[in-house]
Design a protein around this motif. Structure first.
Motif, mmCIF file in Angstrom:
data_model
loop_
_atom_site.group_PDB
_atom_site.id
_atom_site.type_symbol
_atom_site.label_atom_id
_atom_site.label_comp_id
_atom_site.label_asym_id
_atom_site.label_seq_id
_atom_site.Cartn_x
_atom_site.Cartn_y
_atom_site.Cartn_z
ATOM 1 N N ASN A 35 0.811 -1.218 0.000
ATOM 2 C CA ASN A 35 0.000 0.000 0.000
ATOM 3 C C ASN A 35 0.841 1.263 0.000
ATOM 4 O OD1 ASN A 35 -2.839 -0.268 -0.201
ATOM 5 N ND2 ASN A 35 -2.917 -1.266 1.806
ATOM 6 N N TYR A 38 2.038 3.276 -4.518
ATOM 7 C CA TYR A 38 1.226 4.277 -5.211
ATOM 8 C C TYR A 38 0.284 4.971 -4.228
ATOM 9 C CZ TYR A 38 2.875 1.918 -9.414
ATOM 10 O OH TYR A 38 3.667 1.388 -10.390
ATOM 11 N N LYS A 39 -0.122 6.148 -4.600
ATOM 12 C CA LYS A 39 -0.943 6.977 -3.718
ATOM 13 C C LYS A 39 -2.378 6.486 -3.630
ATOM 14 C CE LYS A 39 -2.405 11.777 -3.011
ATOM 15 N NZ LYS A 39 -2.327 13.169 -3.533
ATOM 16 N N ASN A 40 -2.921 6.002 -4.754
ATOM 17 C CA ASN A 40 -4.359 5.735 -4.827
ATOM 18 C C ASN A 40 -4.736 4.278 -5.021
ATOM 19 O OD1 ASN A 40 -4.942 8.545 -4.640
ATOM 20 N ND2 ASN A 40 -4.490 8.766 -6.828
ATOM 21 N N VAL A 41 -3.766 3.381 -5.199
ATOM 22 C CA VAL A 41 -4.097 1.979 -5.458
ATOM 23 C C VAL A 41 -3.286 1.066 -4.565
ATOM 24 C CG1 VAL A 41 -4.734 2.402 -7.861
ATOM 25 C CG2 VAL A 41 -2.394 1.718 -7.302
ATOM 26 N N LYS A 70 -7.572 -1.847 -11.664
ATOM 27 C CA LYS A 70 -7.234 -0.711 -12.512
ATOM 28 C C LYS A 70 -6.184 -1.073 -13.563
ATOM 29 C CE LYS A 70 -9.798 2.471 -10.576
ATOM 30 N NZ LYS A 70 -10.872 3.157 -11.327
ATOM 31 N N ASN A 86 -3.130 -3.808 -9.753
ATOM 32 C CA ASN A 86 -3.379 -2.551 -9.062
ATOM 33 C C ASN A 86 -4.880 -2.449 -8.821
ATOM 34 O OD1 ASN A 86 -0.683 -2.166 -9.492
ATOM 35 N ND2 ASN A 86 -0.873 -0.358 -10.776
ATOM 36 N N THR A 88 -8.442 -1.143 -6.304
ATOM 37 C CA THR A 88 -9.063 -0.223 -5.350
ATOM 38 C C THR A 88 -10.334 -0.865 -4.814
ATOM 39 O OG1 THR A 88 -10.428 0.915 -7.018
ATOM 40 C CG2 THR A 88 -8.197 1.774 -6.638
ATOM 41 N N GLY A 92 -13.124 3.578 -4.755
ATOM 42 C CA GLY A 92 -11.998 4.105 -5.516
ATOM 43 C C GLY A 92 -10.776 4.393 -4.671
ATOM 44 N N ASN A 93 -10.735 3.857 -3.448
ATOM 45 C CA ASN A 93 -9.606 4.093 -2.547
ATOM 46 C C ASN A 93 -8.781 2.820 -2.366
ATOM 47 O OD1 ASN A 93 -10.604 6.747 -2.031
ATOM 48 N ND2 ASN A 93 -12.028 5.903 -0.530
ATOM 49 N N LYS A 94 -7.649 2.971 -1.706
ATOM 50 C CA LYS A 94 -6.825 1.810 -1.398
ATOM 51 C C LYS A 94 -7.592 0.804 -0.545
ATOM 52 C CE LYS A 94 -2.240 3.996 -1.396
ATOM 53 N NZ LYS A 94 -1.034 4.254 -0.565
ATOM 54 N N GLU A 304 -7.779 2.402 -16.180
ATOM 55 C CA GLU A 304 -7.708 3.581 -15.312
ATOM 56 C C GLU A 304 -8.649 4.691 -15.764
ATOM 57 O OE1 GLU A 304 -3.527 3.761 -13.082
ATOM 58 O OE2 GLU A 304 -3.379 4.322 -15.201
#
Length: 455
Positions: A35, A38-41, A70, A86, A88, A92-94, A304
């Motif tokens: 985790n 990447y920031k979002n996945v 994604k 990858n 979510t 749409g969040n981790k 994505e």
């Protein structure tokens, strides 16, 4: 000779299983969840010994958890399988829920035997037995209502169900219980009667061809998505693509862009897919290729944006690529059909109320009497509550009329039946309509008395 053949076959399966276990002990699978990259996945890496169908098992575990894939990179050429996903969550969040992350590690890792099998569907209780009914036939307005009415007359309660329609075909997987015992129907004579009467309903709208007899089995769990794809495939719904060369189908949906070409110097066939992204898209395409006995050696997935791009390098299990133009066209048509089966048009309605025998029959009858046809249905029962989702459209091909929906909701209950999609806006017409006649003291009266049948 028969006994000897069965024994040899059993011995062969036993040896294959022992070899697979030995390879697994020597090279146990490894699952790494990151985790921080990447920031979002959330990044999920899976390394293990390769076997046919392993990609589908991994994708199904992630799909059953309602995770969105994604991006993905797959490499399984040779004896080793390496995947990077990858993902979510639905928002749409981790993925940070430790219960979900632990489930992934146990399902795909070396100690998968201590968890549910990757082939299991999360949320289905293993201790409860159902009678599973599989149906395929020609779709027509009112078909679901007639099937549910027959089951109600036979004192069967539909506790879980998935119904798909695609290009004049219909397929359903129903889990039913006996009204009296709340368990599976096991009596052979009764099962035979269920098959016979449901068969009459299926052939009623398609007398020109012979429909497949309904199949009934007793089971504690079932992956409906897999079975529905197989039922539609067996009924050759993909043949309907043969004369369709437009960018849109008959109801205005964009047709997926699918192409298959050969790399003769490398003995691969490349499958290129471009279409609008949606949930479970990767599962549908991977399952189709696997079920058609193709091996995915390499793959790249990018979803994505609003569109998804999928590239697969495939071979037959014997290592050969697609062998003819006819086979190439068949792969294209089957993939297009698999992508479109889950794309349903119409107004989305959600029903939540106390479950009872005949509930589904009553609701679908109201839809039918108001000239609505169900294009998809998902029926669930949890804790005595019915949680049902319907996609409906006007049987005549027109847009769903707001007044019709309002009338239906007055009978069923404004709070019980909610509109969740489309352009049809409806509002409660009176406070007393919140409960609904169907579920109140007047539920035994004829629906005609409420003026629901359109002229």
């Amino acid at each position: 000779i028969l006994y000897l053949s069965d024994a040899c076959l059993s011995y062969s399966y036993h040896m294959d299983d022992e070899i697979a276990r030995f390879i697994r002990r020597v090279n146990p699978p490894k699952v790494v969840i990151d985790n921080d990259v990447y920031k979002n996945v959330t990044v999920i890496k899976v390394d293990s010994a390769n076997k046919h169908g392993i990609l589908l098992e991994v994708v199904q575990v992630l799909t059953d958890l309602n995770l969105t894939i994604k991006k993905a990179y797959i490499s399984s050429d040779g004896g080793w399988f390496m995947d990077v996903f990858n993902v979510t969550n639905q928002d749409g969040n981790k993925v940070t829920d430790e219960i979900v992350l632990d489930y992934i590690r146990k399902s795909l890792g070396p100690d998968e035997s201590s968890c549910y099998s990757p082939r299991s569907t999360i949320g289905v209780k293993q201790s409860v037995d159902f009678t599973v009914i599989e149906l395929t036939g020609t779709d027509r307005p009112g078909l679901l209502s007639e099937l549910c009415a027959v089951l109600t007359d036979l004192q069967c309660n539909v506790v879980n169900a998935e119904i798909w329609t695609h290009r004049a075909k219909a397929a359903a997987v129903l889990q039913v219980t006996d009204e009296e015992t709340s368990s599976a129907v096991t009596d052979p004579e009764r099962l035979s009667k269920i098959r016979k009467l449901l068969g009459y309903v299926l052939t009623g709208g398609s007398r020109s061809r012979r429909c497949r007899e309904p199949k009934t089995t007793v089971s504690s769990s079932l992956n409906a998505d897999r079975k529905l794809h197989q039922l539609m495939f067996a009924d050759r719904d993909y043949d309907e693509w043969e004369n369709n060369v437009d960018d849109e189908d008959k109801i205005g949906r964009v047709v997926p862009d699918v192409d298959v070409s050969n790399l003769h110097d490398l003995d691969y066939s490349i499958v290129m897919i471009k279409c609008k992204d949606r949930p479970k898209l990767l599962f549908d395409t991977v399952f189709t290729l696997t079920d058609m006995k193709y091996v995915v050696s390499h793959a790249s997935i990018d979803a994505e944006g609003p569109e998804a791009y999928q590239e697969y390098y495939i071979r037959h299990t014997d290592g050969s690529p697609v062998k003819s133009e006819a086979e190439r066209q068949r792969v294209i048509k089957c993939l297009k059909a698999a992508i479109q089966r889950r794309v349903f048009e119409g107004l989305k309605l959600e029903l939540c109320t106390s479950d009872r025998v005949g509930l589904l029959s009553d609701v679908t009858r109201i839809f039918r009497e108001n000239s609505l046809t169900v294009t998809r249905a998902e029926v669930k029962t949890k804790g005595g509550k019915a949680l049902n989702t319907f996609y409906v459209r006007d049987a005549s091909g027109y847009e769903v009329d707001a007044k019709t929906i309002d009338s239906i909701r007055q009978v069923i209950g404004q709070k019980i039946l909610q509109v969740k999609g489309g352009n049809t806006e409806v509002k409660p017409s009176s406070p007393e309509s919140q409960t609904g006649f169907l579920f109140g003291v007047f539920k035994s009266r004829s629906f005609v008395n409420f003026g629901l049948i359109r002229s």
